[in-house]
Design a protein around this motif. Structure first.
Motif, mmCIF file in Angstrom:
data_model
loop_
_atom_site.group_PDB
_atom_site.id
_atom_site.type_symbol
_atom_site.label_atom_id
_atom_site.label_comp_id
_atom_site.label_asym_id
_atom_site.label_seq_id
_atom_site.Cartn_x
_atom_site.Cartn_y
_atom_site.Cartn_z
ATOM 1 N N THR A 166 0.698 -1.561 0.378
ATOM 2 C CA THR A 166 0.341 -0.112 0.030
ATOM 3 C C THR A 166 0.701 1.304 0.058
ATOM 4 O OG1 THR A 166 -1.443 -1.289 1.441
ATOM 5 C CG2 THR A 166 -1.600 0.983 1.314
ATOM 6 N N TYR B 294 -3.530 4.885 -2.130
ATOM 7 C CA TYR B 294 -4.627 5.796 -1.491
ATOM 8 C C TYR B 294 -4.095 6.792 -2.095
ATOM 9 C CZ TYR B 294 -8.474 6.947 1.106
ATOM 10 O OH TYR B 294 -9.726 8.159 1.273
ATOM 11 N N ARG C 186 -10.900 6.671 -5.638
ATOM 12 C CA ARG C 186 -9.495 7.223 -4.502
ATOM 13 C C ARG C 186 -8.616 6.032 -4.313
ATOM 14 N NH1 ARG C 186 -9.313 11.962 -1.958
ATOM 15 N NH2 ARG C 186 -11.237 13.403 -1.653
ATOM 16 N N PHE C 187 -9.048 5.079 -4.502
ATOM 17 C CA PHE C 187 -8.507 3.901 -4.414
ATOM 18 C C PHE C 187 -7.411 2.357 -5.623
ATOM 19 C CE2 PHE C 187 -7.872 0.196 -1.388
ATOM 20 C CZ PHE C 187 -6.028 0.058 -0.833
ATOM 21 N N PHE D 219 -9.936 5.807 4.564
ATOM 22 C CA PHE D 219 -8.893 5.079 4.209
ATOM 23 C C PHE D 219 -8.955 3.760 4.869
ATOM 24 C CE2 PHE D 219 -4.974 4.165 5.596
ATOM 25 C CZ PHE D 219 -3.950 3.637 4.550
ATOM 26 N N TYR E 101 -8.731 0.366 3.527
ATOM 27 C CA TYR E 101 -7.325 -0.295 3.663
ATOM 28 C C TYR E 101 -7.686 -1.631 4.219
ATOM 29 C CZ TYR E 101 -2.317 -1.029 5.684
ATOM 30 O OH TYR E 101 -1.434 -1.935 5.660
#
Length: 502
Positions: free
Chosen positions: A359, A399, A440-441, A421, A425
């Motif tokens: 990530t 992200y 966003r991801f 987030f 996650y």
């Protein structure tokens, strides 16, 4: 001097004090004493730490029966400071600080004090009158051990936050304050439990360790003293971090120091294997100095993947090299570490091959304006290098929170800002298997990661699906102040040159 309460069960008004109320008392004293205007808030905060340690140590020594605790400072140190004044106070405090700041392997009960008082000095002698008033009026009349731990710890953390400008001025060590709410989010993302052992190789004022300890304690049960440890090269930060951690976690004043004064890059074994119990670290959280123009001395680090890297890149490879297999990490890096060539590219390529770099969190703009850098957090797990040379990273998720503008003053971060987030996650507690792409991801597949690792640049300057936000250079007032500060530094440097020519 106020009489000590004999009954340990008799709790006074201090039991109802709040963090905000304590902070107001300290602020009021600092701001209303004209003679203190020559001191920085950072120097004042250091003295609050010294006095809290000495006063609490004295109170605990007054307890009886099963609550008794031998003093760490020499007997009657506190009463002597209360009765002293002027030059006598300056001399008494100087001698006491020097004694407590010595490292004495024969007296392990003073190990914490040796970190707190190392290289410490009292205020100048001409300001002793106000220091005497601080002791007699603000500390001695009260029983500070009655103050709820969370309130006292929070008050001290807030006092440190007041010092943000003084801390950012310490450009020689690249210090700045990481938003506490962001560290809370990172601790939750890492799914810390009381079984973990968390380290921070550039601990600053200790906020990361406090966030980690709180997350571990949230699971119930005891969090032992070996659970958190930090190191920093800056002696002043070590002092603040030590008291910050002690007050916020309830660690014993006579136990093992939670913070070491050390250059973490100097040796590969520092912190990773805990010195008091030889327990290996399972988690690292680190926000190293963002000093891209400084190359650390890593001549002794034959284990490093690349030499002559910048300071933040060196911290990244230090943790990736030294953490044991299976350990998790969250490391802050400026944008440059994601795309610079040379040593940085070697570090990125090797990181992808040796760790599961799963990530990349691209942080909101405006958080660290004084560093001149935009910031990110790389999350990875130490893994095994695959025999066929393929990256140990199966997929990398990005992200992007860049469009969320925050500063540490005008619009500070909150935990709620990262609720989305955290859900992305660790969706529903399922772990990475349940992750879903969004604006966003974004997921970069195994093939994408292989292409990145095989490319010449090995760039991790990766985007999500979110449209690029316009460049945000920050609050104009902060930019102007930064320019003024740097012009002042330049003027002083040129003055030195001019003086040498004369």
């Amino acid at each position: 001097m106020a009489a000590e309460r004999d009954d340990i069960g008799a709790r006074g008004p201090e039991a109802h004090w709040t963090a905000d109320g304590i902070l107001r008392r300290w602020r009021r004293f600092f701001e209303q004493k004209p003679s203190l205007r020559g001191l920085t808030r950072l120097e004042f905060t250091e003295h609050i730490a010294y006095l809290l340690f000495l006063r609490l140590d004295h109170e605990r020594a007054q307890r009886t029966g099963m609550f008794a605790s031998p003093p760490i400072a020499p007997a009657d140190s506190w009463p002597s400071l209360v009765l002293a004044g002027g030059e006598n106070l300056h001399g008494a405090l100087t001698r006491l600080m020097a004694e407590l700041g010595k490292v004495n392997p024969q007296d392990p009960r003073r190990a914490v004090a040796s970190v707190l008082f190392h290289d410490s000095r009292p205020w100048p002698a001409d300001k002793m009158a106000d220091l005497g008033r601080l002791i007699v009026e603000e500390f001695d009349p009260y029983r500070w051990s009655d103050v709820p731990r969370d309130e006292l710890g929070s008050a001290f953390s807030l006092l440190i936050a007041d010092c943000r400008d003084d801390i950012r001025a310490k450009r020689e060590t690249g210090q700045f304050l990481t938003p506490p709410h962001l560290l809370t989010v990172i601790a939750k993302a890492l799914a810390l439990t009381p079984r973990d052992r968390v380290i921070d190789a550039a601990v600053g004022v200790g906020t990361s360790l406090i966030a980690a300890h709180r997350e571990m304690a949230a699971h119930g049960g005891r969090v032992d003293a070996a659970a958190i440890a930090g190191a920093d090269i800056d002696v002043q930060m070590c002092r603040l971090a030590t008291m910050n951690v002690l007050l916020n976690t309830g660690r014993q004043f006579h136990g093992v120091p939670p913070v070491l004064r050390a250059d973490s890059l100097d040796t590969k074994d520092r912190l990773v294997r805990r010195y008091e119990s030889d327990v290996p670290a399972t988690v690292a959280i680190c926000n190293p100095p963002f000093k891209s123009n400084v190359e650390a001395n890593t001549e002794r680090r034959s284990d490093f993947w690349a030499q002559n890297a910048t300071l933040p890149a060196n911290f990244l490879q230090h943790l990736a090299v030294t953490l044991p297999q299976g350990a998790r990490a969250a490391v802050f890096v400026p944008d440059g570490v994601l795309f610079h060539g040379g040593a940085a590219a070697t570090i990125r390529r090797t990181l992808l091959r040796n760790c599961d770099v799963h990530t990349l969190l691209r942080l909101p703009t405006g958080m660290f304006h004084d560093t001149g850098s935009k910031s990110n957090v790389l999350f990875f797990t130490k893994s095994f290098r695959r025999p066929n040379g393929d990256p140990a990273t199966d997929e990398l998720w990005v992200y992007d929170a860049r469009d969320l503008h925050h500063t540490d003053t005008e619009n500070p971060l909150t935990e709620e800002d990262f609720a989305e987030f955290l859900e992305a996650y660790r969706p529903g507690g399922e772990g990475r298997a349940g992750r879903v792409e969004s604006a966003r991801f974004r997921r970069y597949s195994r093939d994408d990661v292989r292409d990145i690792a095989d490319s010449g640049s090995a760039s991790l300057d990766l985007k999500a699906h979110l449209a690029d936000a316009p460049d945000d250079f920050g609050d104009p007032r902060e930019i102007a102040q930064s320019i003024v500060d740097r012009l002042g530094d330049a003027q002083r440097s040129f003055q030195v040159v001019l003086d040498s020519l004369d």
